[in-house]
Design a protein around this motif. Sequence first.
Motif, PDB file in Angstrom:
ATOM      1  N   ARG A   1       0.845  -1.200   0.000  1.00  0.00           N
ATOM      2  CA  ARG A   1       0.000   0.000   0.000  1.00  0.00           C
ATOM      3  C   ARG A   1       0.873   1.241   0.000  1.00  0.00           C
ATOM      4  NH1 ARG A   1      -2.418   3.195   4.346  1.00  0.00           N
ATOM      5  NH2 ARG A   1      -1.581   1.707   5.867  1.00  0.00           N
ATOM      6  N   TYR A   2       0.552   2.182  -0.862  1.00  0.00           N
ATOM      7  CA  TYR A   2       1.248   3.461  -0.942  1.00  0.00           C
ATOM      8  C   TYR A   2       0.332   4.587  -0.484  1.00  0.00           C
ATOM      9  CZ  TYR A   2       5.170   1.719  -3.753  1.00  0.00           C
ATOM     10  OH  TYR A   2       6.295   1.061  -4.182  1.00  0.00           O
ATOM     11  N   GLU A   3       0.899   5.492   0.291  1.00  0.00           N
ATOM     12  CA  GLU A   3       0.266   6.776   0.564  1.00  0.00           C
ATOM     13  C   GLU A   3       1.142   7.804  -0.161  1.00  0.00           C
ATOM     14  OE1 GLU A   3      -2.507   7.357   2.060  1.00  0.00           O
ATOM     15  OE2 GLU A   3      -2.898   5.471   3.099  1.00  0.00           O
ATOM     16  N   ASN A   4       0.594   8.371  -1.217  1.00  0.00           N
ATOM     17  CA  ASN A   4       1.389   9.211  -2.123  1.00  0.00           C
ATOM     18  C   ASN A   4       2.573   8.377  -2.629  1.00  0.00           C
ATOM     19  OD1 ASN A   4      -0.271  11.645  -1.835  1.00  0.00           O
ATOM     20  ND2 ASN A   4       0.467  11.581   0.287  1.00  0.00           N
ATOM     21  N   GLU A   5       3.811   8.816  -2.430  1.00  0.00           N
ATOM     22  CA  GLU A   5       4.926   8.022  -2.958  1.00  0.00           C
ATOM     23  C   GLU A   5       5.552   7.111  -1.906  1.00  0.00           C
ATOM     24  OE1 GLU A   5       4.732  11.283  -2.930  1.00  0.00           O
ATOM     25  OE2 GLU A   5       6.462  12.160  -1.904  1.00  0.00           O
ATOM     26  N   GLU A   6       5.004   7.101  -0.697  1.00  0.00           N
ATOM     27  CA  GLU A   6       5.583   6.310   0.392  1.00  0.00           C
ATOM     28  C   GLU A   6       4.878   4.958   0.534  1.00  0.00           C
ATOM     29  OE1 GLU A   6       5.334   8.166   4.190  1.00  0.00           O
ATOM     30  OE2 GLU A   6       6.379   6.544   5.236  1.00  0.00           O
ATOM     31  N   ALA A   7       5.686   3.899   0.569  1.00  0.00           N
ATOM     32  CA  ALA A   7       5.146   2.563   0.825  1.00  0.00           C
ATOM     33  C   ALA A   7       4.925   2.422   2.325  1.00  0.00           C
ATOM     34  CB  ALA A   7       6.108   1.499   0.314  1.00  0.00           C
ATOM     35  N   VAL A   8       3.670   2.456   2.758  1.00  0.00           N
ATOM     36  CA  VAL A   8       3.389   2.450   4.192  1.00  0.00           C
ATOM     37  C   VAL A   8       3.095   1.057   4.725  1.00  0.00           C
ATOM     38  CG1 VAL A   8       2.630   4.844   4.222  1.00  0.00           C
ATOM     39  CG2 VAL A   8       0.978   3.042   3.745  1.00  0.00           C
ATOM     40  N   ASP A   9       2.819   0.109   3.841  1.00  0.00           N
ATOM     41  CA  ASP A   9       2.607  -1.270   4.271  1.00  0.00           C
ATOM     42  C   ASP A   9       3.098  -2.197   3.160  1.00  0.00           C
ATOM     43  OD1 ASP A   9      -0.264  -3.279   5.417  1.00  0.00           O
ATOM     44  OD2 ASP A   9       1.868  -3.744   5.206  1.00  0.00           O
ATOM     45  N   ASP A  10       4.252  -2.781   3.365  1.00  0.00           N
ATOM     46  CA  ASP A  10       4.771  -3.768   2.408  1.00  0.00           C
ATOM     47  C   ASP A  10       5.083  -5.070   3.115  1.00  0.00           C
ATOM     48  OD1 ASP A  10       8.238  -2.571   2.113  1.00  0.00           O
ATOM     49  OD2 ASP A  10       7.004  -3.104   3.843  1.00  0.00           O
ATOM     50  N   SER A  11       4.392  -5.303   4.217  1.00  0.00           N
ATOM     51  CA  SER A  11       4.687  -6.466   5.041  1.00  0.00           C
ATOM     52  C   SER A  11       4.383  -7.790   4.335  1.00  0.00           C
ATOM     53  CB  SER A  11       3.903  -6.386   6.353  1.00  0.00           C
ATOM     54  OG  SER A  11       2.511  -6.305   6.105  1.00  0.00           O
ATOM     55  N   GLN A  12       3.490  -7.783   3.358  1.00  0.00           N
ATOM     56  CA  GLN A  12       3.129  -9.011   2.639  1.00  0.00           C
ATOM     57  C   GLN A  12       3.851  -9.138   1.301  1.00  0.00           C
ATOM     58  OE1 GLN A  12       1.195 -11.282   4.272  1.00  0.00           O
ATOM     59  NE2 GLN A  12       1.438  -9.769   5.909  1.00  0.00           N
ATOM     60  N   LEU A  13       4.734  -8.243   1.012  1.00  0.00           N
ATOM     61  CA  LEU A  13       5.466  -8.288  -0.264  1.00  0.00           C
ATOM     62  C   LEU A  13       6.705  -9.176  -0.111  1.00  0.00           C
ATOM     63  CD1 LEU A  13       5.315  -6.821  -3.094  1.00  0.00           C
ATOM     64  CD2 LEU A  13       7.126  -5.339  -2.215  1.00  0.00           C
TER      65      LEU A  13
END
Lengths: 115, 113
Positions: free
Chosen positions: B48-60
Amino acid sequence: AQTVTQSQPEMSVQEAETVTLSCTYDTSESNYYLFWYKQPPSRQMILVIRQEAYKQQNATENRFSVNFQKAAKSFSLKISDSQLGDTAMYFCASYLIQGAQKLVFGQGTRLTINP
Amino acid sequence: EAGVVQSPRYKIIEKKQPVAFWCNPISGHNTLYWYRQNLGQGPELLIRYENEEAVDDSQLPKDRFSAERLKGVDSTLKIQPAELGDSAVYLCASSLDQEKKQFFGPGTRLTVL
């Protein structure tokens, strides 16, 4: 944990009938949204209806309405006057406003509307 | 108003090859999501991105998956190298933060041979 369960893998009704799809969810949070999405064979996930957990009134969108039972953690979708175009996979999903902030989907119910 | 655009719609590659998916969200939507949908299942969030920041990449799966969202608009999801188990539909979605409604693109069906 945030879980969503749809216990009906498949359903089939005749055109113009009313059908209800079941969904239960589990969360310890108090602030969340619930959704029903439709996915036809084209694969596009289409938002059908949304319910805010803090609202007691059940959401309605034309032929689609929900029965939201917060204490029982139940969120069923009723489709009235079903149409052939309603044939699709239907997914129930929850969204936590605090914490994860992601949609967690159930396994889906394949709904077929027969002519 | 244009919806979420994804390309390609279909991709067939051999295992160990790289692959990239592109997503253009609805104009003005600050939040962008990538989901993976395995056959017969509901989508699962990858990032999940908020603007250009990846705020949740725990499942990647970071050993082989990467993503970027340049300038907070378009996003690219990459797999390198692809494995047989990566065969799935990759869905992109966007939302206005305050509305919480996610709008999905048509998805990319990836087949790894």
